[in-house]
Write a protein that holds these residues in place. Structure first.
Motif, short mmCIF file in Angstrom:
data_model
loop_
_atom_site.label_atom_id
_atom_site.label_comp_id
_atom_site.label_asym_id
_atom_site.label_seq_id
_atom_site.Cartn_x
_atom_site.Cartn_y
_atom_site.Cartn_z
N UNK A 41 42.71 47.21 42.45
CA UNK A 41 42.52 46.94 43.81
C UNK A 41 41.08 47.06 44.04
N UNK A 42 40.51 48.09 43.37
CA UNK A 42 39.00 48.34 43.70
C UNK A 42 38.12 47.25 43.01
N UNK A 43 38.46 46.75 42.00
CA UNK A 43 37.80 45.59 41.59
C UNK A 43 37.97 44.47 42.54
N UNK A 44 38.98 44.16 43.06
CA UNK A 44 39.28 43.11 44.08
C UNK A 44 38.56 43.07 45.30
N UNK A 45 38.64 44.68 45.73
CA UNK A 45 37.92 44.98 47.09
C UNK A 45 36.66 44.77 47.02
N UNK A 46 35.87 45.23 45.85
CA UNK A 46 34.43 45.10 45.72
C UNK A 46 33.96 43.48 45.92
N UNK A 47 34.76 42.53 45.51
CA UNK A 47 34.45 41.14 45.60
C UNK A 47 34.43 40.71 47.16
N UNK A 48 35.63 41.30 47.70
CA UNK A 48 35.90 40.90 49.17
C UNK A 48 35.11 41.54 50.01
N UNK A 49 34.85 42.79 49.87
CA UNK A 49 34.15 43.46 50.93
C UNK A 49 32.49 42.89 50.84
N UNK A 50 32.01 42.62 49.78
CA UNK A 50 30.56 41.99 49.54
C UNK A 50 30.65 40.73 50.11
N UNK A 51 31.74 39.91 49.95
CA UNK A 51 31.75 38.40 50.42
C UNK A 51 31.68 38.63 51.94
N UNK A 52 32.28 39.55 52.59
CA UNK A 52 32.38 39.77 53.72
C UNK A 52 31.31 40.51 54.47
N UNK A 53 30.23 40.98 53.69
CA UNK A 53 29.27 41.70 54.04
C UNK A 53 29.50 43.28 54.64
N UNK A 54 30.76 43.64 53.93
CA UNK A 54 30.96 45.11 54.05
C UNK A 54 30.42 46.04 53.05
#
Lengths: 113, 753
Positions: free
Chosen positions: B409-422
């Motif tokens: 989940x952390x690997x996924x979240x890193x990408x998702x959050x960066x993609x969404x500027x978080x």
């Protein structure tokens, strides 16, 4: 992941699938005594891993909910298993075996029919 | 058990066990005048209260030890009494416990050796004498009078047992006989054996009404003296009633026999029984039973620990969700006739599963997979896609909170959050992953990935573009050894384009082709350039020529050189394992994959020409990712590679397992199970660290999937016979069971296909 983790922990420990937490622990301690780490390091690791898996509530829950047999249990097999499992002695009964009560005719003669 | 001819079930004579039961009920420890107060304190609380503190502690230790010993925890029992000093009056109990542990384990001789030193006038010694006597079956001839010592059985003449025979009184003999009957003779077993031999009313029945009533009587008669036997027979009765298709008999069995410890009222069993039919009324009963179990029985079941209760609730919700998903996952041609998927109910169960037990990893995993599969649907509208993406993010957040050590989940979240500027929300995950000593190379590559994702984020605004080269340089330094650097120059070229430095861009493009030997605008080159440009946020107008270059090649895939196809497939595999696939990949990935597959299937020289080429295996691995295959179809391994090829080449074995695990429907996954250990064994010899880790992970995932499938099959009917019609109930006679076993053993042993 070693085989010890992937194999069925309950089989490795030699306890029934619905064994309670206390029974699992008792069997683990017994096996550890038989296979101390300094003499049987591999076996000890296997037992340890199995115990860790078997005491995990989620693993226990899976085992309790999953039916174990694909076929209907046979009466003879159930009875055979029970033959090896005599009724547990209750504390009261065990301690009463030392009673030295007032004489009763039946007990005096040691009869029991 | 031998089957006898059908005869009416002989009823158990009420009260057949009454005298024994009564005698046992009367067995209460009672002190005698002048008995040592310390011994009395072992069973009498008022005597215990009168003891000085030190003695009271020792008495408590004796009580605990006796409890541990009778509950088969011998070691614990010995530990409890080990603190009693030898000079203490209670040291006799220490010796007694030692012998008791041996006696209970069937080591009568050892027990006797421990007990021989006991004072025969004190309670421990008296109990020991009765127990040693009870180990002999020839008690009928025993007598406490001196002349009857002639009747001492020969096996009891020596050692401690001989001593027991020489010093017992009438009451000890009585106790010995009582104990012998209870522990060794066990008349209940004989009664059960005779009663259970009687055949059912009909061959169709596994448990008929007569036997049910007979068992009810048996239980009533013996439940006090043989509780374990009664429980085991009750479980077997329920299990047999469950496996036959008679509602009335099942309901009666549930009323008559107590269920297991976690489900005394057999609510879960009732749920499983009734949910396997198409009858609406039965379904309602099933739902009601489960509801009762989850809301009342389980929370109030004090015989289970709180964590176990939570885990059971969690697992039930997960199985419920999985069963509803499986209802839709048949993949048959009549799928369109099925009612729509109960998505809200599935969501409700998945959420309840992790709310009950936040550490239930598979619940998050299954939820995430379920959403990812939905996101693969091309016709998804924007609003629906966004909603699913948000749901997936929420699942990943809960996953990383419930299981902080989980990496996925952390690997996924890193990408998702960066993609969404978080950026701020992503940072703790990056820090955690960078600091963790994890064997997953993707985790160790997190600092590199962070730089690359940061590059892509900075490309969003012109004002930030100047910062990009520094981050690209940093990414280059951190580039993982398991990932080729082929794409890096394309990213640099894309940055020059983003900066509108057209000359520099052209120069970089020429350099790339010169260095790689790859023809400009070959399929692989075009895809790499399009991917880099898109990830570096190139505007639509500038992106258009790259899209056209790819489209042009895709239109003429048939005439494409095999090497170009393989080169492209290998690049896609690298992007995939680094989890950096660009958005436009969705538009052409499937077409390229299909062409690659058809070349392999057609017996084209592709396989032979590139057998030594690493890129070929990478392309095959990319092919094993089902996600671009429409309608749940798959990479047809079995048409292309032989079993021996797959077994001898770990990369092919990995590809086949990956293909099956990624498939929408896990049919026949158990057939691949033997490949798991082979892949695990091959892991350590891989020079590529990614494969070293991934092979083991794949083998684990395969085992989990096989276990999950077995478990779901068992729980949701496949193996219970619940889906069989009345006419299909398998015969349970020994002959038919033997025939079925023989048939199973005779199945072809080609485990792969």
């Amino acid at each position: 992941m070693s085989d010890s983790v992937t194999a069925d922990p309950f089989t490795i420990l030699g306890v029934s699938q619905d064994a309670g937490e206390a029974a699992v622990r008792a069997r683990y301690l017994e096996l550890v005594k038989q296979n101390p780490p300094e003499r049987e390091p591999e076996k000890f690791r296997e037992i340890r891993a199995a115990y860790e898996a078997a005491k995990d509530p989620l693993t226990l829950a899976q085992r309790l909910l999953a039916p174990r047999d694909t076929e209907a249990p046979q009466w003879a097999e159930v009875l055979n298993a029970q033959k090896k499992n005599p009724p547990r002695l209750t504390l009261a009964f065990l301690l009463s075996l030392g009673n030295r009560g007032p004489s009763e005719s039946a007990k005096e003669k040691g009869t029991l029919s | 058990m031998r089957q006898m001819a059908f005869a009416p079930q002989t009823p158990i004579v009420a009260g057949v066990n009454a005298r024994h039961r009564q005698r046992l009920a009367q067995q209460i420890p009672q002190g005698w005048p002048g008995e040592l107060a310390e011994d009395v304190a072992v069973f009498d609380d008022s005597a215990l209260a009168a003891q000085p503190t030190e003695t009271a502690l020792q008495v408590e230790a004796v009580r605990d030890a006796l409890r541990e010993a009778t509950e088969s925890r011998g070691d614990e029992a010995l530990k409890r009494v080990s603190t009693i000093p030898r000079g203490s009056p209670l040291s006799e109990w220490r010796l007694f416990v030692r012998g008791l542990v041996d006696w209970l384990a069937g080591r009568t001789e050892s027990a006797g050796e421990a007990w021989v030193r006991l004072d025969s006038e004190r309670r421990p010694g008296r109990i020991a004498t009765s127990m040693l006597l009870a180990s002999n079956s020839d008690l009928e001839n025993a007598s406490p009078t001196p002349e009857s010592s002639e009747h001492v059985p020969p096996e009891a003449m020596d050692g401690a047992r001989g001593l027991a025979w020489s010093r017992f009184d009438a009451q000890q003999l009585y106790h010995a006989k009582l104990l012998w009957k209870q522990r060794f003779d066990r008349p209940a077993l004989r009664v059960a054996e005779a009663g259970l031999k009687v055949r059912e009313e009909s061959d169709e029945l596994l448990l008929g009404p007569s036997k049910m009533r007979w068992l009810q009587q048996f239980n009533k008669e013996f439940e006090d003296t043989e509780p374990d036997l009664v429980a085991a027979l009750s479980q077997a009765a329920l299990s047999r009633a469950f496996r036959q298709d008679f509602f009335d008999l099942f309901d009666e069995a549930v009323l008559l026999f107590p269920g297991p410890r976690h489900d005394r009222r057999s609510r879960v069993l009732t749920y499983l029984f009734h949910s396997q039919t198409s009858n609406q009324r039965a379904h309602k009963r099933a739902e009601a039973a489960l509801d009762e179990y989850l809301k009342r029985d389980l929370p109030q079941n004090e015989s289970l620990s709180a964590p176990l209760r939570r885990a059971i609730a969690s697992q039930i919700h997960l199985y419920e969700a999985a069963a509803l998903m499986a209802d839709r996952a048949e993949g048959g041609i009549f799928d369109f006739l099925k009612p729509p998927e109960e998505t809200q109910t599935i969501r409700k169960h998945l959420l309840a599963a992790v709310q009950s037990e936040p550490a239930n990893g598979p619940a998050y995993e299954i939820h995430a997979q379920w959403i990812k599969a939905k996101l693969e649907i091309d016709r998804l509208g924007k609003a629906e896609r966004t909603s699913l993406e948000n749901e997936l993010a929420e699942v990943m957040r809960r996953w990383s909170q419930g299981l902080p050590d989980a990496v996925e989940p952390r690997l996924w979240l890193v990408e998702h959050l960066l993609e969404n500027d978080h950026l701020e929300e992503a940072r703790p995950h990056v820090e955690f992953l960078s600091a963790s000593r994890h064997d997953d190379p993707r985790v160790r590559a997190m600092p590199w990935k962070w730089q690359l994702l940061e590059v892509m984020r900075l490309c969003r605004r012109k004002a930030w573009l100047a910062e990009v080269p520094a981050h690209l340089d940093e990414a280059e330094k951190l580039w993982p050894v398991w990932l080729p650097r082929l794409w890096l120059p394309y990213l640099r070229a894309a940055w020059t384009l983003r900066m509108r430095q057209m000359e520099a861009f052209e120069e970089q493009r020429s350099k790339i082709c010169e260095a790689s030997g790859r023809e400009r605008d070959s399929l692989a080159d075009a895809c790499m350039m399009l991917g880099a440009a898109q990830q570096m946020q190139t505007g639509a107008a500038d992106l258009k020529p790259f899209r056209q270059a790819v489209d042009q090649k895709v239109k003429n895939l048939k005439s494409l050189a095999a090497e170009d196809l393989i080169d492209t497939g290998a690049f896609f595999w690298d992007l995939h394992r680094a989890q950096l696939l660009y958005p436009a990949y969705r538009m052409h990935g499937a077409n390229i994959g299909k062409e690659f597959t058809s070349r392999l299937k057609a017996g084209n020289p592709v396989r032979n020409d590139f057998k030594q080429d690493e890129r070929f295996y990478k392309a095959v691995l990319w092919g094993s990712e089902h996600r671009f295959w429409p309608n749940g179809s798959e990479f047809p391994f079995t048409d292309i590679f032989s079993a021996s090829e797959i077994q001898s080449q770990p990369l092919l074995a990995a590809a086949q397992i990956n293909a099956l695990l990624n498939r929408k429907y896990e049919w026949s996954i158990e057939k691949l199970a033997p490949l798991g250990p082979a892949l695990r064994a091959a892991a350590s010899s891989q020079s590529d660290v990614f494969y070293r880790h991934w092979f083991v992970k794949l083998a684990d995932a395969l085992e989990t999937a096989v276990t999950r499938q077995d478990s779901q099959k068992s729980i949701f009917g496949g193996m219970f016979g619940g889906q069989e019609s009345d006419d299909d109930v398998p015969c349970d006679c020994p002959k038919c069971r033997a025939a079925r076993r023989a048939q199973q053993q005779g199945e072809p042993d080609d485990i792969l296909f």
